[in-house]
Design an enzyme around this catalytic site. Structure first.
Site, mmCIF file in Angstrom:
data_model
loop_
_atom_site.group_PDB
_atom_site.id
_atom_site.type_symbol
_atom_site.label_atom_id
_atom_site.label_comp_id
_atom_site.label_asym_id
_atom_site.label_seq_id
_atom_site.Cartn_x
_atom_site.Cartn_y
_atom_site.Cartn_z
ATOM 1 N N CYS A 1 0.860 -1.183 0.000
ATOM 2 C CA CYS A 1 0.000 0.000 0.000
ATOM 3 C C CYS A 1 0.890 1.224 0.000
ATOM 4 O O CYS A 1 1.730 1.363 -0.881
ATOM 5 C CB CYS A 1 -0.989 -0.020 1.161
ATOM 6 S SG CYS A 1 -0.237 -0.038 2.786
ATOM 7 N N ARG B 1 -2.180 -0.742 5.491
ATOM 8 C CA ARG B 1 -3.415 -1.292 4.926
ATOM 9 C C ARG B 1 -3.145 -2.654 4.293
ATOM 10 O O ARG B 1 -3.991 -3.541 4.287
ATOM 11 C CB ARG B 1 -3.990 -0.334 3.881
ATOM 12 C CG ARG B 1 -4.607 0.904 4.467
ATOM 13 C CD ARG B 1 -4.951 1.932 3.405
ATOM 14 N NE ARG B 1 -3.765 2.599 2.871
ATOM 15 C CZ ARG B 1 -3.788 3.510 1.904
ATOM 16 N NH1 ARG B 1 -4.934 3.842 1.347
ATOM 17 N NH2 ARG B 1 -2.687 4.078 1.487
#
Lengths: 139, 300
Positions: free
Chosen positions: B247, B252
């Site tokens: 990410c 994430r």
């Protein structure tokens, strides 16, 4: 006039240890002034600060050469609220000229970099840059 | 002497049901000997505004990242950190956090780099706990200092580096950022300060599967069947694939790594924590802009 000068605020933070700086930041966050109804009802007037990982919106008013700041950020983003509240306490009430002269490096001088990480401090730099840009557009 | 697993029916469908606990389970097990609850948030002050009773705080940036080196803390510092939070090697650790557990799953992934045996995620995280009206407190927890052994971090199994990406062409990559970050629009807004990377776009061939697809409205992971629909049918992953997720800074993608590794049971999934802030600033590496994955570069 602002509630506090930038120099005094820097001194307040520098005088205490890292853990207490976090607590002071939390106090600021709890004292961020509420958004007045004229903006609360018009979220379209507010500018989003993209540098912040949490959503925060700001609006700058210039009345008779004096700058006023308005922020809104959710309670789930206390760090971002704290940054906004700090800027509010040292900038709200300054003249246009003083805001445009305001030290761009202020966010790095309050000793929070170590306590919250350089990445997070970048959000405060973003707020300051946007405040100055809005002031220069509205003067 | 780890604590018995959460027997919820939803979890039993997953490849590794033992790595998730529900809010009900946690509520019933709070205060048990051998259990330490850890809060890990994006916002460094959120814990101080109120946390699950007894929970300790571990900050992904100020605790888990080395202040000088761009890397995780040393083996010694990790052991000292866990000891200071009352965690031993045989402690059952349950991690939860804000933003549907982005940073909580990142912390869990770091715990796994150091090989902590029993670390679980609170399904739905902080928001679900609060939405259900469960108790929060500002009281500092009583911590009995632990005696965590110094263990060697394993960077070869769950972690990918930029050189691993350059050897990965032909194997699936998953980009879990927003569509705007994937296409490269996000770093080019006029009059706005730059983001952390010098270029926008994505790593060639990466499939775009934003992390949030893996969770429902309550922030908890979707069912196994729904996850299979997203990652197998949608992104084309196949059993046995060698997958790397990334990410912006690896948080994430830890959330997606968790889903692929533990919920769907992929045996070879790594998280590229250098992610876009590294790749988007590296000299000479290939980048694709726009909504299409693009082609792998020719390797001579």
């Amino acid at each position: 006039m602002p509630t506090e000068t930038a120099e005094d605020l820097i001194e307040d933070f520098q005088a205490i240890g890292v853990k207490d700086r976090l607590n002071l930041l939390l106090e600021f966050s709890e004292n961020l002034p509420q958004l007045p109804a004229r903006y609360a009802d018009h979220p379209d007037l507010l500018e989003r600060v993209e540098e912040c990982q949490s959503p925060i919106y700001l609006f700058v008013e210039v009345t008779n050469g004096v700058v006023h700041l308005f922020f809104t950020a959710p309670a789930e983003a206390p760090t971002t609220r704290g940054f906004a509240s700090i800027l509010h306490s040292v900038i709200d009430g300054l003249s246009v000229a003083d805001v445009l002269r305001f030290d761009d490096d202020f966010p790095s001088k309050i000793g929070l970099t170590e306590a919250v990480s350089p990445l997070r401090i970048r959000g405060m730099r973003g707020m300051l840059a946007r405040i100055k840009r809005q002031v220069s557009e509205k003067r | 002497m780890s604590i018995e697993f959460d027997p919820s029916a939803k979890f039993s469908e997953y490849a590794h049901p033992e790595v998730l606990v529900s809010t009900d389970w946690l509520s019933q097990n709070l205060g048990r000997e051998g259990l330490v609850v850890v809060e890990s948030d994006e916002d460094v002050l959120l814990y101080e505004t109120g946390h699950i009773p007894g929970a300790v705080k571990i900050d992904w940036h100020t605790d888990l990242n080395d202040p000088v080196l761009r890397d995780y803390v040393s083996d010694e510092a990790f052991a000292a950190l866990l000891s200071s939070k009352g965690i031993n090697r045989d402690t059952t650790v349950v991690i939860y956090g804000d933003k549907s557990n982005w940073w909580a799953s990142y912390a869990l992934w770091v715990f796994k780099l150091y090989g902590h045996p029993d670390v679980r995620l609170l399904d739905g995280g902080r928001d679900k706990w609060i939405a259900e009206g469960r108790e929060l407190t500002k009281d500092e927890p009583l911590i009995v200092t632990g005696d965590y052994p110094v263990t060697k971090r394993d960077d070869s199994t769950l972690r990918a580096f930029r050189d691993d990406i350059l050897k990965h062409w032909g194997n699936p990559l998953i980009d879990v950022r927003s569509p705007e970050e994937y296409s490269g629009e996000r770093t080019h807004m006029p009059a706005y300060p730059e983001e952390g990377a010098l270029r926008g776009g994505h790593i060639p061939t990466a499939a775009s599967v934003p992390w949030a697809k893996a969770v429902g409205t309550d922030g908890a992971y979707k069912s196994r069947a729904e996850l299979e629909e997203i990652y197998l049918t949608g992104a084309g992953l196949k059993d046995g694939d060698n997958v790397i997720a990334y990410c912006r800074i690896g948080e994430r993608s830890s959330h997606t790594w968790f889903a692929l590794n533990y919920l769907l049971g992929f045996k070879n999934v790594r998280n590229y924590d250098g992610s876009w802030t590294e790749w988007g600033s590296l000299v000479g590496v290939p980048i694709v802009k726009g909504a299409e994955p693009g082609l792998a570069p020719k390797v001579s």
